[in-house]
Design a protein around this motif. Structure first.
Motif, PDB file in Angstrom:
ATOM      1  N   LEU A 135       0.849  -1.186   0.000  1.00  0.00           N
ATOM      2  CA  LEU A 135       0.000   0.000   0.000  1.00  0.00           C
ATOM      3  C   LEU A 135       0.886   1.237   0.000  1.00  0.00           C
ATOM      4  CD1 LEU A 135      -2.838   1.353   0.344  1.00  0.00           C
ATOM      5  CD2 LEU A 135      -2.396   1.285   2.808  1.00  0.00           C
ATOM      6  N   ILE A 136       0.711   2.107  -0.992  1.00  0.00           N
ATOM      7  CA  ILE A 136       1.485   3.338  -1.093  1.00  0.00           C
ATOM      8  C   ILE A 136       0.629   4.497  -0.591  1.00  0.00           C
ATOM      9  CG2 ILE A 136       2.755   4.895  -2.615  1.00  0.00           C
ATOM     10  CD1 ILE A 136       3.980   2.138  -2.357  1.00  0.00           C
ATOM     11  N   ALA A 137       1.158   5.235   0.373  1.00  0.00           N
ATOM     12  CA  ALA A 137       0.437   6.369   0.951  1.00  0.00           C
ATOM     13  C   ALA A 137       1.090   7.669   0.493  1.00  0.00           C
ATOM     14  CB  ALA A 137       0.445   6.287   2.476  1.00  0.00           C
ATOM     15  N   GLY A 138       0.325   8.493  -0.225  1.00  0.00           N
ATOM     16  CA  GLY A 138       0.830   9.774  -0.708  1.00  0.00           C
ATOM     17  C   GLY A 138       0.212  10.931   0.030  1.00  0.00           C
ATOM     18  N   HIS A 139       0.828  12.099  -0.119  1.00  0.00           N
ATOM     19  CA  HIS A 139       0.347  13.300   0.563  1.00  0.00           C
ATOM     20  C   HIS A 139      -0.906  13.848  -0.095  1.00  0.00           C
ATOM     21  CE1 HIS A 139       0.093  17.642   1.370  1.00  0.00           C
ATOM     22  NE2 HIS A 139       0.641  17.369   2.528  1.00  0.00           N
ATOM     23  N   GLY A 140      -0.857  14.034  -1.386  1.00  0.00           N
ATOM     24  CA  GLY A 140      -1.972  14.633  -2.107  1.00  0.00           C
ATOM     25  C   GLY A 140      -1.654  16.033  -2.587  1.00  0.00           C
ATOM     26  N   THR A 141      -2.251  16.414  -3.721  1.00  0.00           N
ATOM     27  CA  THR A 141      -2.034  17.729  -4.317  1.00  0.00           C
ATOM     28  C   THR A 141      -3.236  18.087  -5.168  1.00  0.00           C
ATOM     29  OG1 THR A 141      -0.672  19.002  -5.874  1.00  0.00           O
ATOM     30  CG2 THR A 141      -0.783  16.641  -6.228  1.00  0.00           C
TER      31      THR A 141
ATOM     32  N   ALA B  32       2.503  -0.892   4.418  1.00  0.00           N
ATOM     33  CA  ALA B  32       2.258   0.465   3.932  1.00  0.00           C
ATOM     34  C   ALA B  32       3.562   1.233   3.885  1.00  0.00           C
ATOM     35  CB  ALA B  32       1.257   1.178   4.837  1.00  0.00           C
ATOM     36  N   VAL B  33       3.835   1.879   2.760  1.00  0.00           N
ATOM     37  CA  VAL B  33       5.045   2.687   2.594  1.00  0.00           C
ATOM     38  C   VAL B  33       4.632   4.129   2.308  1.00  0.00           C
ATOM     39  CG1 VAL B  33       7.118   3.083   1.206  1.00  0.00           C
ATOM     40  CG2 VAL B  33       6.398   0.744   1.739  1.00  0.00           C
ATOM     41  N   PRO B  34       5.058   5.088   3.153  1.00  0.00           N
ATOM     42  CA  PRO B  34       4.750   6.495   2.857  1.00  0.00           C
ATOM     43  C   PRO B  34       5.618   6.997   1.721  1.00  0.00           C
ATOM     44  CG  PRO B  34       6.126   6.336   4.817  1.00  0.00           C
ATOM     45  CD  PRO B  34       5.840   4.923   4.390  1.00  0.00           C
ATOM     46  N   LEU B  35       4.995   7.488   0.666  1.00  0.00           N
ATOM     47  CA  LEU B  35       5.757   8.001  -0.479  1.00  0.00           C
ATOM     48  C   LEU B  35       6.121   9.451  -0.178  1.00  0.00           C
ATOM     49  CD1 LEU B  35       6.654   6.742  -3.187  1.00  0.00           C
ATOM     50  CD2 LEU B  35       4.855   8.078  -4.266  1.00  0.00           C
TER      51      LEU B  35
ATOM     52  N   GLY C  47       5.005  15.314  10.059  1.00  0.00           N
ATOM     53  CA  GLY C  47       3.778  14.953  10.739  1.00  0.00           C
ATOM     54  C   GLY C  47       2.912  13.970   9.983  1.00  0.00           C
ATOM     55  N   HIS C  48       2.894  14.068   8.650  1.00  0.00           N
ATOM     56  CA  HIS C  48       2.062  13.157   7.881  1.00  0.00           C
ATOM     57  C   HIS C  48       2.543  11.721   8.028  1.00  0.00           C
ATOM     58  CE1 HIS C  48      -0.038  16.510   6.197  1.00  0.00           C
ATOM     59  NE2 HIS C  48       1.070  17.014   5.688  1.00  0.00           N
ATOM     60  N   ALA C  49       3.847  11.523   7.913  1.00  0.00           N
ATOM     61  CA  ALA C  49       4.386  10.166   8.018  1.00  0.00           C
ATOM     62  C   ALA C  49       4.367   9.668   9.456  1.00  0.00           C
ATOM     63  CB  ALA C  49       5.811  10.122   7.462  1.00  0.00           C
TER      64      ALA C  49
ATOM     65  N   GLY D   8      -3.034   5.433  -2.353  1.00  0.00           N
ATOM     66  CA  GLY D   8      -4.030   6.461  -2.106  1.00  0.00           C
ATOM     67  C   GLY D   8      -3.428   7.643  -1.374  1.00  0.00           C
ATOM     68  N   PHE D   9      -4.176   8.736  -1.326  1.00  0.00           N
ATOM     69  CA  PHE D   9      -3.725   9.977  -0.718  1.00  0.00           C
ATOM     70  C   PHE D   9      -4.408  10.195   0.632  1.00  0.00           C
ATOM     71  CE2 PHE D   9      -3.415  10.697  -5.336  1.00  0.00           C
ATOM     72  CZ  PHE D   9      -2.084  11.091  -5.446  1.00  0.00           C
ATOM     73  N   ILE D  10      -3.725  10.907   1.510  1.00  0.00           N
ATOM     74  CA  ILE D  10      -4.351  11.245   2.784  1.00  0.00           C
ATOM     75  C   ILE D  10      -5.205  12.505   2.671  1.00  0.00           C
ATOM     76  CG2 ILE D  10      -2.637  10.091   4.219  1.00  0.00           C
ATOM     77  CD1 ILE D  10      -1.348  12.810   4.723  1.00  0.00           C
ATOM     78  N   GLU D  11      -5.069  13.241   1.558  1.00  0.00           N
ATOM     79  CA  GLU D  11      -5.881  14.448   1.378  1.00  0.00           C
ATOM     80  C   GLU D  11      -5.781  14.941  -0.059  1.00  0.00           C
ATOM     81  OE1 GLU D  11      -4.159  17.309   3.966  1.00  0.00           O
ATOM     82  OE2 GLU D  11      -2.266  17.345   2.914  1.00  0.00           O
ATOM     83  N   LEU D  12      -6.677  15.826  -0.421  1.00  0.00           N
ATOM     84  CA  LEU D  12      -6.626  16.663  -1.619  1.00  0.00           C
ATOM     85  C   LEU D  12      -6.860  15.950  -2.943  1.00  0.00           C
ATOM     86  CD1 LEU D  12      -3.604  19.001  -0.721  1.00  0.00           C
ATOM     87  CD2 LEU D  12      -6.044  19.512  -0.521  1.00  0.00           C
TER      88      LEU D  12
END
Length: 309
Positions: free
Chosen positions: A9-15, A69-72, A78-80, A43-47
């Motif tokens: 699972l790839i976790a992105g910030h979002g834009t 899960a890997v934070p991209l 704080g997000h990671a 998926g993104f955590i926001e936006l």
């Protein structure tokens, strides 16, 4: 019967930048192509769509019960540290029976430093490398996202130092485009005050987006006001093979339990001057209302981030 490996699972910030969001989605597809034996979702955590909860739901629908899960993300801000672990904990409640391990952010890593070096060479018009004498005339300004977390900002300085070591540049200075000082114009002022005549501004970002575009705009504005200094802008890291390999390396670390996150200067564990109120605060996922996601106070939602550790 062989137990299937955990999904990725790839976790992105979002834009809100469509090209940046599509670059992330395409990168997730490339990861799936690289490892056809693994269920891969992102998926993104926001936006941006898809949200992280949708990516987890997609894996669950495919029969996945275990995932890593890997934070991209390049730095452990704080997000990671808080938002993604809190969101994953929420998904575990939403889907009883699933389990997950959590990997660490990507940088600074030698493979990414090599990509940054290539971006500098491209900006200088010298693909394949430049002679040491040429690099000795070049000062680099590495520009990070910027955070209210001093540990995260320090990681950008660490990346700058590692980029300078052994590569022959006159110097590598650091600036931030949001939330932290020095900002881009101040960073360029510092380079000029140190005697720089050739500067390359290097965005420390994975993909295109609103903030990297802002870095370029601010660089162009400063350069127009300082014609005596040669200033060039480099490109973001992008979906290079090294980045694909590094994400899979972080996945393998998470699966094997070989996690080496640094807690020594973490504001959620250690009372650092000016950040004492953050120690031990509870985690809750949150969402940003702004394009760049940085016009709010972070202090209320991050905790000891035990999930991240």
């Amino acid at each position: 019967m062989t137990t299937p490996p955990p999904a990725l699972l790839i976790a992105g910030h979002g834009t809100r930048d469509d090209a940046g969001a599509e670059a992330f989605r395409d990168f997730v597809r490339q990861l799936g192509d690289r490892r056809p034996d693994l269920p891969v979702a992102g998926g993104f955590i926001e936006l941006s769509p898809p949200p992280l909860t949708e990516a987890v739901g997609e894996l669950v629908e495919r029969g996945v019960r275990r995932f890593a899960a890997v934070p991209l993300m390049l730095v452990s801000a704080g997000h990671a540290k808080g938002d993604i672990p809190a969101a994953l904990a929420r998904e575990k409640e939403r889907h009883p029976g699933i389990s997950y391990t959590y990997g660490r952010p990507l940088g600074p890593h030698p493979a990414l430093l090599n990509v940054l070096e290539r971006r500098l060479d491209d900006a200088l018009g010298a693909p394949g490398g430049r002679a040491p004498g040429d690099r000795a005339e070049v000062t680099v300004l590495l520009v990070g996202r910027g955070s209210t977390d001093p540990d995260a900002n320090a990681e950008v300085y660490k990346a700058a130092r590692l980029l300078w070591e052994g590569r022959g540049y006159a110097g590598v200075e650091t600036a931030f485009v949001s939330l932290a000082a020095p900002d881009v114009p101040s960073g360029l002022d510092r380079c000029a005050a140190l005697g720089a005549k050739r500067i390359v501004v290097l965005p420390y970002f994975l993909f295109t987006g609103i903030l990297p575009d802002r870095v370029k705009q601010q660089t162009e504005g400063w350069a127009a006001a300082h014609p005596e200094v040669e200033v060039r802008s480099a490109e973001v890291i992008g979906p290079e093979p090294e980045l694909l390999d590094l994400v899979l390396e972080r996945y393998e670390e998470a699966v094997k339990g070989d996690l080496r996150m640094n807690c020594d200067t973490c504001v959620y564990r250690i009372a650092l001057p000016g950040f004492e109120d953050k120690v031990g605060m509870p985690q809750q996922p949150h969402f940003h209302p702004d394009d760049d996601g940085h016009h709010h106070h972070h202090g209320h939602h991050h905790g000891a981030h035990t999930h991240a550790h």
